[in-house]
Scaffold this active site. Structure first.
Site, short mmCIF file in Angstrom:
data_model
loop_
_atom_site.label_atom_id
_atom_site.label_comp_id
_atom_site.label_asym_id
_atom_site.label_seq_id
_atom_site.Cartn_x
_atom_site.Cartn_y
_atom_site.Cartn_z
N GLU A 148 0.83 -1.21 0.00
CA GLU A 148 0.00 0.00 0.00
C GLU A 148 0.87 1.26 0.00
OE1 GLU A 148 -3.22 2.45 2.76
OE2 GLU A 148 -2.36 0.57 3.50
N GLU A 239 -11.65 2.42 5.49
CA GLU A 239 -10.60 2.64 6.51
C GLU A 239 -10.51 4.13 6.71
OE1 GLU A 239 -5.86 2.02 7.38
OE2 GLU A 239 -6.59 2.74 5.46
#
Length: 261
Positions: A148, A239
């Site tokens: 990520e 998130e």
């Protein structure tokens, strides 16, 4: 595309209770958090019981104080071992895989002293080596390790989807995008999505202000259309920070995102 939500955002004492709420709120799955000290492996009995009860848990987001790009080789080795364990666990649950940044909060070239103690060539060597080890373990277990990119203030090594793609040397090393970080780093988020499409295995979603989608200025219609055009059929995992009580804002958020799917 389906919606998932990170477990810590959901009300409920157990994963079964959290999943029941998530379904009622309009989500399809729960994204787990993988803490260090092999804590995630100690949850295996709990996780298997939840899976038997129908809880859908496709992905894990690492949640540790150190990561695979740490400057300290001892901490780096530990991060790799923790992720290997998490890959094993998510494989036992029939999940997709585990995501990790190169690092988080360790260094930023945008803040003093501006120059990290390790050069870019060594950064790349360290990350490539760690990901090769994890990619091989993921391959043996039939899951993915997903890198990520974070924004320039949180990580100096991998900031864009294209940079993450450059590490995809194996089929089991893939990219996880995050709309908040992309909002800071990508010149054109939609174009970046299309260019990274063959390697994009997961997406986390939050607003320009790091709160839930719909509270900031991101162009959700455009970015979700780009994901659709790219053929992305994975999860959109919430998130973020929540502005408001979860019982109220989580159903609103799921409804908001689904307007564009």
């Amino acid at each position: 595309m389906q919606l998932s939500v990170q477990e810590q955002l959901l009300p409920g004492r157990t994963l079964q209770e959290k999943f029941a709420f998530a379904l009622d709120a309009g989500f399809d799955a729960i994204e787990l958090r993988g803490k260090g000290d092999f804590h995630f492996a100690t949850r295996l009995t709990e996780l298997k019981r939840a899976r038997a009860d129908g809880v859908v848990m496709p992905t894990v987001c690492v949640d540790m104080p150190h990561f695979i790009g740490d400057f300290d080789p001892v901490l780096r080795k530990d991060a790799i071992q923790q992720l290997r364990s998490q890959l094993t666990v998510i494989a036992e649950l029939g999940g997709i895989g585990v995501m990790t940044p190169a690092s988080w909060g360790q260094f930023s070239r945008r803040l003093p002293p501006f120059e990290p103690p390790r050069g870019p060539d060594e950064d790349r060597e360290v990350l490539a080596e760690a990901l090769a080890t994890l990619g091989e373990h993921a391959q043996r277990n039939g899951v993915l390790i997903m890198l990520e990119p974070l924004n320039r203030y949180e990580n100096h090594m991998v900031n864009t989807l294209a940079e993450a793609v450059s590490y995809c040397s194996m089929d089991t090393i893939r990219v996880a995008g995050d709309t908040y970080h992309m909002n800071i780093e990508e010149d054109d988020p939609c174009r970046s999505i299309l260019e990274a499409a063959p390697y994009l295995a997961h997406m986390q979603v939050s607003e320009s202000n790091r709160n839930q989608p719909g509270t900031g200025h991101l162009d959700w219609a455009a970015q979700l259309a780009a994901l659709d055009a790219a053929g992305y059929d994975g999860y959109l995992a919430l998130e973020c920070r929540l502005r408001g009580e979860p019982e109220i804002v989580l159903p609103q958020t799921a409804s908001f995102i689904r307007k564009f799917l």
